[in-house]
Design a protein around this motif. Structure first.
Motif, PDB file in Angstrom:
ATOM      1  N   THR A   1       8.914  11.413   9.717  1.00  0.00           N
ATOM      2  CA  THR A   1       7.545  10.900   9.876  1.00  0.00           C
ATOM      3  C   THR A   1       6.511  12.003  10.067  1.00  0.00           C
ATOM      4  O   THR A   1       5.377  11.862   9.611  1.00  0.00           O
ATOM      5  CB  THR A   1       7.456   9.918  11.060  1.00  0.00           C
TER       6      THR A   1
ATOM      7  N   THR B   1       6.247  14.787   8.696  1.00  0.00           N
ATOM      8  CA  THR B   1       5.847  15.407   7.432  1.00  0.00           C
ATOM      9  C   THR B   1       4.932  14.494   6.611  1.00  0.00           C
ATOM     10  O   THR B   1       4.328  14.950   5.643  1.00  0.00           O
ATOM     11  CB  THR B   1       7.081  15.774   6.581  1.00  0.00           C
ATOM     12  N   HIS B   2       4.845  13.214   7.000  1.00  0.00           N
ATOM     13  CA  HIS B   2       4.017  12.270   6.253  1.00  0.00           C
ATOM     14  C   HIS B   2       2.661  11.995   6.904  1.00  0.00           C
ATOM     15  O   HIS B   2       1.926  11.124   6.455  1.00  0.00           O
ATOM     16  CB  HIS B   2       4.775  10.947   6.066  1.00  0.00           C
TER      17      HIS B   2
END
Length: 89
Positions: free
Chosen positions: A39, A41-42
């Motif tokens: 998460t 990285t998003h």
């Protein structure tokens, strides 16, 4: 007297033991670490603090749902074992 002995031998098995708590804790921590790595990285931000903030709070929600699913799975497995034992008798 026989009735009491029969009831004592058929006491329900504990669903929560020290071992199951330890296994659950390890699974939940591993799931949290894995989902945080996904998460964070998003998060559409260039600020590292915002990535950590939103990554952690998103992962907490997902981890709690995972914990609930593990508990439900355990109850289903115990129930299925009881049904198999009853059918075998």
């Amino acid at each position: 007297m026989e009735h009491m002995e029969q009831n004592l031998s058929q006491q329900p098995r504990k669903l929560v033991t020290k071992t199951t708590l330890a296994v659950d804790a390890v699974l939940v921590v591993l799931f949290f670490i894995f989902m945080y790595s996904v998460t964070s990285t998003h998060v559409p931000s260039t600020d590292p603090r915002m990535k950590v903030f939103f990554g952690v709070y998103t992962t907490i929600c997902m981890t709690l749902v995972f914990w609930l699913a593990v508990q439900m799975f355990r109850v289903v497995v115990v129930h299925q074992r009881k049904l198999r034992q009853a059918a075998a008798k």
